[in-house]
Design a protein around this motif. Structure first.
Motif, mmCIF file in Angstrom:
data_model
loop_
_atom_site.group_PDB
_atom_site.id
_atom_site.type_symbol
_atom_site.label_atom_id
_atom_site.label_comp_id
_atom_site.label_asym_id
_atom_site.label_seq_id
_atom_site.Cartn_x
_atom_site.Cartn_y
_atom_site.Cartn_z
ATOM 1 N N MET A 154 -18.046 -11.767 -2.312
ATOM 2 C CA MET A 154 -18.816 -11.517 -1.337
ATOM 3 C C MET A 154 -18.336 -11.504 0.126
ATOM 4 O O MET A 154 -18.354 -10.647 0.931
ATOM 5 N N VAL A 155 -17.600 -12.544 0.360
ATOM 6 C CA VAL A 155 -16.876 -12.604 1.517
ATOM 7 C C VAL A 155 -15.801 -11.849 2.101
ATOM 8 O O VAL A 155 -15.786 -11.331 2.853
ATOM 9 N N ASN A 156 -15.070 -11.378 1.076
ATOM 10 C CA ASN A 156 -13.995 -10.408 1.178
ATOM 11 C C ASN A 156 -14.799 -8.927 1.308
ATOM 12 O O ASN A 156 -14.171 -8.245 2.109
ATOM 13 N N GLN A 157 -15.612 -8.782 0.700
ATOM 14 C CA GLN A 157 -16.397 -7.374 1.090
ATOM 15 C C GLN A 157 -17.234 -7.487 2.407
ATOM 16 O O GLN A 157 -17.181 -6.572 2.976
ATOM 17 N N ILE A 158 -17.737 -8.685 2.986
ATOM 18 C CA ILE A 158 -18.003 -8.763 4.339
ATOM 19 C C ILE A 158 -16.844 -8.353 5.091
ATOM 20 O O ILE A 158 -17.163 -7.730 6.059
ATOM 21 N N ALA A 159 -15.734 -8.968 5.021
ATOM 22 C CA ALA A 159 -14.749 -8.699 5.726
ATOM 23 C C ALA A 159 -14.320 -7.295 5.805
ATOM 24 O O ALA A 159 -13.783 -6.771 6.818
ATOM 25 N N SER A 160 -14.228 -6.609 4.826
ATOM 26 C CA SER A 160 -13.753 -5.444 4.380
ATOM 27 C C SER A 160 -14.814 -4.420 5.316
ATOM 28 O O SER A 160 -14.471 -3.134 5.566
ATOM 29 N N ASN A 161 -15.937 -4.846 5.378
ATOM 30 C CA ASN A 161 -16.936 -3.945 5.815
ATOM 31 C C ASN A 161 -17.667 -3.930 7.067
ATOM 32 O O ASN A 161 -18.748 -3.465 7.425
ATOM 33 N N VAL A 162 -17.378 -4.967 7.756
ATOM 34 C CA VAL A 162 -17.921 -5.062 9.259
ATOM 35 C C VAL A 162 -17.773 -3.890 10.036
ATOM 36 O O VAL A 162 -16.488 -3.152 9.802
ATOM 37 N N PRO A 163 -18.748 -3.721 10.788
ATOM 38 C CA PRO A 163 -18.822 -2.036 11.374
ATOM 39 C C PRO A 163 -17.452 -2.225 12.682
ATOM 40 O O PRO A 163 -17.211 -1.236 12.804
ATOM 41 N N ASN A 164 -17.214 -3.233 13.309
ATOM 42 C CA ASN A 164 -16.541 -3.210 14.520
ATOM 43 C C ASN A 164 -15.254 -4.115 14.128
ATOM 44 O O ASN A 164 -14.924 -4.990 13.699
ATOM 45 N N ARG A 165 -14.168 -3.101 13.749
ATOM 46 C CA ARG A 165 -12.798 -3.447 13.502
ATOM 47 C C ARG A 165 -12.038 -4.407 14.443
ATOM 48 O O ARG A 165 -11.076 -4.902 14.061
ATOM 49 N N ASP A 166 -12.575 -4.636 15.667
ATOM 50 C CA ASP A 166 -11.967 -5.162 16.664
ATOM 51 C C ASP A 166 -11.607 -6.802 16.404
ATOM 52 O O ASP A 166 -10.745 -7.561 16.711
ATOM 53 N N ASP A 167 -12.789 -7.697 16.064
ATOM 54 C CA ASP A 167 -12.886 -8.915 15.868
ATOM 55 C C ASP A 167 -13.509 -9.285 14.484
ATOM 56 O O ASP A 167 -14.653 -9.807 14.360
ATOM 57 N N ILE A 168 -12.899 -8.828 13.388
ATOM 58 C CA ILE A 168 -13.299 -8.909 12.213
ATOM 59 C C ILE A 168 -13.572 -10.612 11.761
ATOM 60 O O ILE A 168 -14.862 -10.716 11.406
#
Length: 80
Positions: free
Chosen positions: A19-33
């Motif tokens: 879950m947490v790796n998917q959250i990191a992969s799918n955040v909408p704004n890639r500036d401050d993951i």
């Protein structure tokens, strides 16, 4: 980084890692993951879930994306 099952994690631990790796992969704004992941964890995860993923990060760091480690560092700073 892996799904966790080959590292001896139980089902719940492997699920948190996924879950947490998917959250990191799918955040909408890639500036401050890391920042976005930290906010998500603080907002939507229970304290027990956050403690569990923090312990997994200590014992099995290879299972988590670098941005997840950064997010957990941010959480530790805020919660300390």
């Amino acid at each position: 980084m892996s799904n966790g099952s080959e590292h001896g994690l139980d089902y719940e631990q492997a699920r948190l890692v996924k879950m947490v790796n998917q959250i990191a992969s799918n955040v909408p704004n890639r500036d401050d993951i890391a920042g976005q992941v930290a906010v998500h964890l603080r907002t939507f995860w229970t304290p027990v879930m956050r403690a569990d993923i923090t312990e997994i990060a200590r014992q099995h760091p290879e299972t988590l994306a670098a941005q997840v480690h950064n997010a957990l560092d941010q959480l530790q700073t805020v919660e300390a």
